[in-house]
Design a protein around this motif. Structure first.
Motif, PDB file in Angstrom:
ATOM      1  N   ASP A 274     -35.500  30.115  63.498  1.00  0.00           N
ATOM      2  CA  ASP A 274     -35.205  29.017  62.586  1.00  0.00           C
ATOM      3  C   ASP A 274     -35.606  27.708  63.282  1.00  0.00           C
ATOM      4  OD1 ASP A 274     -33.869  27.482  60.538  1.00  0.00           O
ATOM      5  OD2 ASP A 274     -32.210  27.223  61.952  1.00  0.00           O
TER       6      ASP A 274
ATOM      7  N   ASP B 137     -34.469  23.953  61.982  1.00  0.00           N
ATOM      8  CA  ASP B 137     -33.406  22.940  61.932  1.00  0.00           C
ATOM      9  C   ASP B 137     -32.101  23.420  62.557  1.00  0.00           C
ATOM     10  OD1 ASP B 137     -35.225  21.437  60.577  1.00  0.00           O
ATOM     11  OD2 ASP B 137     -34.246  21.560  58.630  1.00  0.00           O
ATOM     12  N   GLY B 138     -31.646  22.706  63.574  1.00  0.00           N
ATOM     13  CA  GLY B 138     -30.373  23.047  64.212  1.00  0.00           C
ATOM     14  C   GLY B 138     -30.481  24.230  65.161  1.00  0.00           C
ATOM     15  N   THR B 139     -31.688  24.802  65.281  1.00  0.00           N
ATOM     16  CA  THR B 139     -31.871  25.953  66.179  1.00  0.00           C
ATOM     17  C   THR B 139     -32.911  25.593  67.250  1.00  0.00           C
ATOM     18  OG1 THR B 139     -31.280  27.477  64.391  1.00  0.00           O
ATOM     19  CG2 THR B 139     -32.426  28.421  66.275  1.00  0.00           C
TER      20      THR B 139
ATOM     21  N   ASP C  13     -28.886  29.440  63.207  1.00  0.00           N
ATOM     22  CA  ASP C  13     -27.608  28.733  63.354  1.00  0.00           C
ATOM     23  C   ASP C  13     -26.744  28.757  62.091  1.00  0.00           C
ATOM     24  OD1 ASP C  13     -29.282  26.934  61.862  1.00  0.00           O
ATOM     25  OD2 ASP C  13     -27.898  25.319  62.346  1.00  0.00           O
ATOM     26  N   SER C  14     -27.328  29.153  60.926  1.00  0.00           N
ATOM     27  CA  SER C  14     -26.610  28.940  59.660  1.00  0.00           C
ATOM     28  C   SER C  14     -26.628  30.173  58.777  1.00  0.00           C
ATOM     29  CB  SER C  14     -27.255  27.793  58.870  1.00  0.00           C
ATOM     30  OG  SER C  14     -26.995  26.564  59.474  1.00  0.00           O
TER      31      SER C  14
ATOM     32  N   ASP D 248     -29.719  32.007  57.814  1.00  0.00           N
ATOM     33  CA  ASP D 248     -30.367  32.829  58.836  1.00  0.00           C
ATOM     34  C   ASP D 248     -29.814  34.251  58.868  1.00  0.00           C
ATOM     35  OD1 ASP D 248     -32.014  30.732  59.892  1.00  0.00           O
ATOM     36  OD2 ASP D 248     -30.182  29.875  60.736  1.00  0.00           O
TER      37      ASP D 248
HETATM   38 MG   LIG Z   1     -30.900  25.944  60.654  1.00  0.00          MG
END
Ligand SMILES: [Mg+2]
Length: 273
Positions: free
Chosen positions: A10, A12-14, A216-217, A220
């Motif tokens: 992933d 975003d945020g990963t 992260d979410s 995923d």
């Molecule tokens: Mg993400």
């Protein structure tokens, strides 16, 4: 390609920091994958245009998966065998699993009219609004608007309202997931389906392939369920997304790209594969 490991990640945020969109903290692990010839395949809710921007920054030439599994973009000369694909561009063979963006926008409009809720999709937002909401530069927000298979949206009311929207999406035969900032409306695609499709192609070269997934979410989860080694990084608040539950899940120990760096180095250097 020499390796028998593929990493699906992933963004975003990963691999990218939730706020700064920087992958700086993951550079040591990225260099390690490069030195071992391990492909890092981006699998994101971002658009093709946004992913191409980050692929250039990462000097990444691997296939990639856009808009929550809507499209798989495979560089033309990447695999040395024939396979089924939906369309061709100058650079890629594209396997399309998603529903046309125009249809998704219509569906969201219908739900808005039916429920009377304040639903705001990317198609309703200007480039500057997207830039502001996502903390993106104008340039990147413009790339985020070039959508093909996924409509990110927010519901301005409470949690009960987003539940109603979710139920309505399901009733109409579409899918709903959640990333770091937005809800997402898609057709019958998800990251997992796309990862499994691409894995089958990699396996034609390497039947013993081992797949790693890192996210992260909630969006995923399907991807993590579809790989041999699933890894979860922490959110910016230092917690894990509690909705991502799997028996064999490896917890990265840190958030975003720092977690990415630590988990991938641990995995590859300690030979846990
Ligand atoms: Mg993400």
């Amino acid at each position: 390609m020499r390796s028998k490991i593929v990493v699906f990640t992933d963004l975003d945020g990963t691999l990218l920091d939730h706020n700064s969109y920087s992958f700086e903290d993951a550079v040591p692990a990225l260099e390690l994958t490069r030195s071992l010839g391990i492909p890092v395949v981006i699998c994101s809710s971002k658009t093709r245009a946004e992913i191409e921007y980050f692929r250039r920054k990462l000097d990444n030439r691997e296939p990639f998966i856009s808009e929550n599994g809507g499209g798989i973009f495979i560089p033309k000369a990447y695999f040395n065998f024939d396979f089924n694909y939906s369309r061709e561009t100058n650079e890629y063979k594209v396997v399309e699993l998603g529903t046309r963006y125009e249809t998704l926008v219509e569906v969201l409009n219908e739900i808005r009219q039916k429920t009377g809720l304040h639903i705001k999709g990317f198609s309703d937002m200007s480039v500057s609004e997207i830039a502001r909401k996502c903390g993106l530069s104008k340039e990147l927000a413009e790339l985020a608007k070039i959508r093909e298979y996924d409509e990110p949206f927010t519901v301005c009311e409470d949690e009960k309202a987003s539940y109603l929207v979710k139920e309505e999406i399901k009733r109409m035969g579409f899918k709903y997931t959640e990333g770091g900032r937005f809800f997402h409306l898609t057709g019958d695609n998800d990251k997992g389906k796309a990862v499994r499709t691409l894995t089958k192609l990699f396996q034609r070269s390497f039947p013993e392939l081992k797949t790693v997934g890192i996210g992260d979410s909630l969006n995923d989860l399907d991807m993590l369920e579809s790989v041999d080694i699933p890894i979860l990084v922490k959110k910016p608040d230092g917690k894990y997304d509690h909705r991502v539950k799997l028996d064999n899940l490896i917890l990265a120990g840190e958030e975003g790209p720092r977690g990415w760096n630590r988990a991938i180095i641990n995995l590859l250097q300690k030979g846990k594969t």
